[in-house]
Write a protein that holds these residues in place. Structure first.
Motif, PDB file in Angstrom:
ATOM      1  N   ASP A  25       1.143  -1.099   0.021  1.00 33.18           N
ATOM      2  CA  ASP A  25       0.184  -0.041  -0.012  1.00 33.18           C
ATOM      3  C   ASP A  25       0.760   1.474  -0.170  1.00 33.18           C
ATOM      4  O   ASP A  25       0.553   2.177  -0.507  1.00 33.18           O
ATOM      5  CB  ASP A  25      -0.961  -0.003   1.190  1.00 33.18           C
ATOM      6  CG  ASP A  25      -1.795   1.102   1.027  1.00 33.18           C
ATOM      7  OD1 ASP A  25      -2.496   1.190   0.238  1.00 33.18           O
ATOM      8  OD2 ASP A  25      -1.804   1.980   2.356  1.00 33.18           O
ATOM      9  N   HIS A  26       1.920   1.224   0.555  1.00 36.91           N
ATOM     10  CA  HIS A  26       2.898   2.320   0.661  1.00 36.91           C
ATOM     11  C   HIS A  26       3.642   2.612  -0.613  1.00 36.91           C
ATOM     12  O   HIS A  26       3.688   3.758  -1.104  1.00 36.91           O
ATOM     13  CB  HIS A  26       3.919   2.187   1.680  1.00 36.91           C
ATOM     14  CG  HIS A  26       4.815   3.156   2.112  1.00 36.91           C
ATOM     15  ND1 HIS A  26       4.379   4.508   2.686  1.00 36.91           N
ATOM     16  CD2 HIS A  26       6.274   3.549   1.683  1.00 36.91           C
ATOM     17  CE1 HIS A  26       5.472   5.496   2.591  1.00 36.91           C
ATOM     18  NE2 HIS A  26       6.504   4.747   1.949  1.00 36.91           N
ATOM     19  N   TYR A  27       4.053   1.475  -1.254  1.00 38.83           N
ATOM     20  CA  TYR A  27       5.029   1.539  -2.455  1.00 38.83           C
ATOM     21  C   TYR A  27       4.371   1.584  -3.756  1.00 38.83           C
ATOM     22  O   TYR A  27       4.818   2.113  -4.709  1.00 38.83           O
ATOM     23  CB  TYR A  27       6.131   0.680  -2.289  1.00 38.83           C
ATOM     24  CG  TYR A  27       7.354   1.068  -1.228  1.00 38.83           C
ATOM     25  CD1 TYR A  27       7.796   2.175  -1.459  1.00 38.83           C
ATOM     26  CD2 TYR A  27       7.323   0.049  -0.358  1.00 38.83           C
ATOM     27  CE1 TYR A  27       8.833   2.635  -0.425  1.00 38.83           C
ATOM     28  CE2 TYR A  27       8.394   0.520   0.811  1.00 38.83           C
ATOM     29  CZ  TYR A  27       9.001   1.704   0.452  1.00 38.83           C
ATOM     30  OH  TYR A  27      10.112   2.217   1.566  1.00 38.83           O
ATOM     31  N   ALA A  28       3.394   0.509  -3.726  1.00 38.90           N
ATOM     32  CA  ALA A  28       2.648   0.128  -4.870  1.00 38.90           C
ATOM     33  C   ALA A  28       1.466   1.403  -5.079  1.00 38.90           C
ATOM     34  O   ALA A  28       0.352   1.019  -5.371  1.00 38.90           O
ATOM     35  CB  ALA A  28       2.209  -1.010  -5.022  1.00 38.90           C
ATOM     36  N   THR A  29       1.947   2.672  -5.631  1.00 43.20           N
ATOM     37  CA  THR A  29       0.805   3.947  -5.475  1.00 43.20           C
ATOM     38  C   THR A  29       1.140   4.394  -6.810  1.00 43.20           C
ATOM     39  O   THR A  29       2.371   4.253  -7.555  1.00 43.20           O
ATOM     40  CB  THR A  29       1.055   4.654  -4.738  1.00 43.20           C
ATOM     41  OG1 THR A  29       2.401   5.249  -4.733  1.00 43.20           O
ATOM     42  CG2 THR A  29       1.018   4.129  -3.183  1.00 43.20           C
ATOM     43  N   ALA A  30       0.083   5.056  -7.358  1.00 43.04           N
ATOM     44  CA  ALA A  30       0.097   5.595  -8.833  1.00 43.04           C
ATOM     45  C   ALA A  30       1.297   6.994  -8.438  1.00 43.04           C
ATOM     46  O   ALA A  30       1.819   7.247  -9.345  1.00 43.04           O
ATOM     47  CB  ALA A  30      -1.005   6.507  -9.220  1.00 43.04           C
ATOM     48  N   GLU A  31       1.556   7.481  -7.297  1.00 42.20           N
ATOM     49  CA  GLU A  31       2.563   8.238  -7.165  1.00 42.20           C
ATOM     50  C   GLU A  31       3.896   7.885  -7.527  1.00 42.20           C
ATOM     51  O   GLU A  31       4.783   8.581  -8.083  1.00 42.20           O
ATOM     52  CB  GLU A  31       2.427   8.921  -5.661  1.00 42.20           C
ATOM     53  CG  GLU A  31       3.431  10.187  -5.584  1.00 42.20           C
ATOM     54  CD  GLU A  31       3.174  10.859  -4.093  1.00 42.20           C
ATOM     55  OE1 GLU A  31       4.133  11.548  -3.680  1.00 42.20           O
ATOM     56  OE2 GLU A  31       2.040  10.481  -3.402  1.00 42.20           O
ATOM     57  N   ASN A  32       4.108   6.899  -6.958  1.00 38.36           N
ATOM     58  CA  ASN A  32       5.514   6.216  -7.062  1.00 38.36           C
ATOM     59  C   ASN A  32       5.560   5.545  -8.347  1.00 38.36           C
ATOM     60  O   ASN A  32       6.868   5.735  -9.109  1.00 38.36           O
ATOM     61  CB  ASN A  32       5.631   5.062  -6.190  1.00 38.36           C
ATOM     62  CG  ASN A  32       5.835   5.669  -4.732  1.00 38.36           C
ATOM     63  OD1 ASN A  32       6.419   6.735  -4.664  1.00 38.36           O
ATOM     64  ND2 ASN A  32       5.785   4.710  -3.830  1.00 38.36           N
TER      65      ASN A  32
END
Length: 122
Positions: free
Chosen positions: A73-80
């Motif tokens: 949830d922290h790393y697999a984001t649209a932002e990243n």
């Protein structure tokens, strides 16, 4: 939001099968438990999530699954990623860290195994 969590949980279930075949006592060097969580990953999760997990918690299914949920949830984001996270992105991140979704060499077979399990479970 619920759909995103449901997708992450589906991926986590596939990761458990690929990483250990569901063996919560599995050990491979510094990678422990059903999700093969390393001590570095535990430290990272504690840092960004404010949790107090220990590496030994990787052997306890609910704690390990919670750590995986926090991590993805922290790393697999649209932002990243620059796009909405896919199964392939999450598998690559789990295997190789934040930049893992970009790596192709040595990652494709792993990602394919996870994707096949996710698709079979739908």
């Amino acid at each position: 939001m619920r759909e995103a969590v449901a997708m992450i949980m589906t991926v986590i279930n596939a990761l458990i099968q690929v990483e250990s075949g569901g063996d919560w006592k599995a050990r491979n060097g510094d990678c422990w438990g059903g999700l093969q969580i390393s001590s570095v990953m535990v430290e990272d999760i504690n840092r960004f999530a404010g949790t107090k997990y220990k590496h030994e918690d990787a052997f306890y299914g609910p704690s390990a699954i919670h750590m995986a949920l926090l991590y993805l949830d922290h790393y697999a984001t649209a932002e990243n990623l620059g796009h909405e996270a896919t199964v392939e992105d999450m598998a690559g991140i789990w295997r190789n860290g934040l930049a893992g979704w970009k790596r192709e060499h040595g990652n494709m077979e792993y990602v394919e195994r996870v994707r096949n399990l996710v698709e079979a479970g739908r």
